[in-house]
Motif scaffolding. Sequence first.
Motif, PDB file in Angstrom:
ATOM      1  N   GLU A 360      67.066  15.680   9.889  1.00 23.79           N
ATOM      2  CA  GLU A 360      67.636  14.387  10.279  1.00 23.79           C
ATOM      3  C   GLU A 360      69.143  14.528  10.448  1.00 23.79           C
ATOM      4  O   GLU A 360      69.819  15.180   9.640  1.00 23.79           O
ATOM      5  N   THR A 361      69.675  13.915  11.512  1.00 25.54           N
ATOM      6  CA  THR A 361      71.103  14.020  11.819  1.00 25.54           C
ATOM      7  C   THR A 361      71.546  12.827  12.653  1.00 25.54           C
ATOM      8  O   THR A 361      70.747  12.231  13.376  1.00 25.54           O
ATOM      9  N   SER A 362      72.821  12.511  12.553  1.00 20.48           N
ATOM     10  CA  SER A 362      73.360  11.399  13.352  1.00 20.48           C
ATOM     11  C   SER A 362      73.904  11.891  14.689  1.00 20.48           C
ATOM     12  O   SER A 362      74.353  11.087  15.512  1.00 20.48           O
ATOM     13  N   THR A 363      73.864  13.197  14.915  1.00 21.59           N
ATOM     14  CA  THR A 363      74.443  13.749  16.156  1.00 21.59           C
ATOM     15  C   THR A 363      73.395  14.458  17.003  1.00 21.59           C
ATOM     16  O   THR A 363      73.711  15.360  17.775  1.00 21.59           O
ATOM     17  N   SER A 364      72.154  14.082  16.868  1.00 26.13           N
ATOM     18  CA  SER A 364      71.095  14.756  17.619  1.00 26.13           C
ATOM     19  C   SER A 364      71.266  14.549  19.119  1.00 26.13           C
ATOM     20  O   SER A 364      71.546  13.429  19.580  1.00 26.13           O
ATOM     21  N   GLN A 373      68.766   7.575  21.402  1.00 30.52           N
ATOM     22  CA  GLN A 373      69.084   8.775  20.633  1.00 30.52           C
ATOM     23  C   GLN A 373      68.155   8.905  19.427  1.00 30.52           C
ATOM     24  O   GLN A 373      67.933   7.943  18.699  1.00 30.52           O
ATOM     25  N   LYS A 375      66.947  10.396  15.696  1.00 28.45           N
ATOM     26  CA  LYS A 375      67.591  10.742  14.433  1.00 28.45           C
ATOM     27  C   LYS A 375      67.198  12.156  13.987  1.00 28.45           C
ATOM     28  O   LYS A 375      67.644  12.636  12.953  1.00 28.45           O
ATOM     29  N   TRP A 376      66.343  12.816  14.812  1.00 29.13           N
ATOM     30  CA  TRP A 376      65.853  14.161  14.473  1.00 29.13           C
ATOM     31  C   TRP A 376      66.432  15.211  15.424  1.00 29.13           C
ATOM     32  O   TRP A 376      66.651  14.939  16.602  1.00 29.13           O
TER      33      TRP A 376
END
Length: 650
Positions: A360-364, A373, A375-376
Amino acid sequence: MSEMEKITGNSPEAKSLDITQQNIEQLKQLFPDVFSENKIDFEALKAALGEEVDDSEERYNFTWKGKNKARQIAQTPSTGTLRPSKEESVNWDTTENLFIEGDNLEVLKLLQKSYHKKVKMIYIDPPYNTGNDFVYKDSFQDNLKNYLKTTGQLDNEGFKLSPNSDTSGRYHSAWLNMIYPRMKLARNLLKESGVLFMSIGQAELDNSVKVLDEIFGEDNRVSICTRLMKTGGQKGKFFSPNTDYVLVYAKNIEFLENFRGEISEELQDKVYNQIETEGERKGERYRSMGLFQPTLEKRPNQRYYIECPDGELVIPPGETFPHTKKDAEKILPVDGDGVWRWSCARYLEEISKGNILFKETSTSPLLTSSKSQSKWNIYTKIWLNERLESGSLPLDMFDKFENRHSSKELKALDIPFDFAKPTDLILYLMQIIDLNESDIVLDFFAGSATTAHSVMKFNSLTKDKKIRFFCIQLPERIDENSSIYKKGYKYITDIGISRIKKAATYIDNIQDNGFKIFRLDETNIRPWDADFDNLESVLRQATESIKENRSNEDVLYEIFLKYGYDLTTHVETEIINGKQVFVIGAGALIVCLDDGITSEVVEGIAKLKVELDTETTQVVFKDAGFADSNVKTNAIQILKQAGIDDVKSI
């Protein structure tokens, strides 16, 4: 009944491979229609080649004074031979390594039949032409005789060897005339998958590239690598020279496998810094890499949805969105569409192996099925153990093989020699090309035998392989006033031989620490060279085809060279009716060079052939070795009844 074929000092069999004739035969296979009365019709050849012929005066051309002569020298067969020196060799009966003392030009000619397309790797460190390097002056008329005179083996005692001074008007030409024919001959020995490594300095870098481009072809130039020789120093006028170069050429780049080097411990610690916490690979180290990469080539079936742990469907960024699985298989991504690194089938295979990682990341960069966008982000696991096996792409900058490493090695062996390359450099080159069992590594500017030392180190590290070294070195005389001479070394070859023997005692687990020593000399076979003035003396000698003071084994190994046998081929010795008979290749070749050969000896050879049950057998006798003419005449019939049709006499 015809007599057996006789080999004389003037016959084709008594010379090395005729490269010119070989080239003509190959041309005849490709273009039989351009030959008229066995001569090449160049106008017809030009017509056959069409627009590919460039005979304009303004075409690009690389030439120098003496180039045509250098070409001729490479194509002129040698009438020399290699004489064995068993007493100086180590493990003569079992070793597969060679150390040959002689002018490398003549030796390379002599090796053409036995080792044509058999060498996997050539490493050479020729003279850099700094103004102090010795450059051998070849003689087109008779290079072998010139060599023997220069080395003091014929009447004109000499070693009138001097550096190739940069004050000479033909400074570069002399070097080019030396290197060109040797590279022509060396290329013939390489396998189609073979590779050449040539160390060189700045003085002849440009010319070396041009020569190798011409001989190997520009398309087969793999790289021009830079080596760090040392750091610091204040020699030089404008810059302190700290680097030299390693030129890398393939015999045929289409057959050359990708190079792979070791992954450094520093890189392992820095990059492979994640550890698997579950499953069969628990505890193994890996690094992660995004399954989507913006620069990937766009292919069908690589733009599809992947389901994440929470059920969300994600896809690389783009404008085209498949609706079904079949859409993904058919869809061709357009400009702006991102794709996965793998096809859908490959992805399913890898996830079943546990090689996929969801984070999980905010910059995917990935998008959901609603085009928002995600979250993975999705990664693949690249395992350290697998990368250690396959290696990494080597850099074209060698910064770990400085001259000081070589100095340290030689000091430990008490070998006095300057400017040798570190063994780890050559070891590294052997490792990145992935040598296989019994591959040959050739060095025909052997110097202190660094290459031989490197091969022994390689074999000690790779227990499943046994690589062979072939070293060739001119017996350049050492200055009698030097400290090296006072240590007991009279020639450069003495240093090389001593180093191999000493290095073998320092290296553990060597599978083959021996080597056979051969020396270049004139042919063992007496030539027929008569004219009115010397006819009487020649006729008196005609009954003896072998020169005085030449042993049966001297002649045997000349036969090896003429017939194309490996010089390390195992030789069995049989005694038949009191005569020495050499059996080579389990009976493929049988040689008897004794005198007084009787019919009983010939019958014994025929019986031996039947016992060995070889498909074909060649037999060689000494022409004057038969007890009488009747035995010689009957020998052909006796051997023919045993299925031996190829019988020759020397």
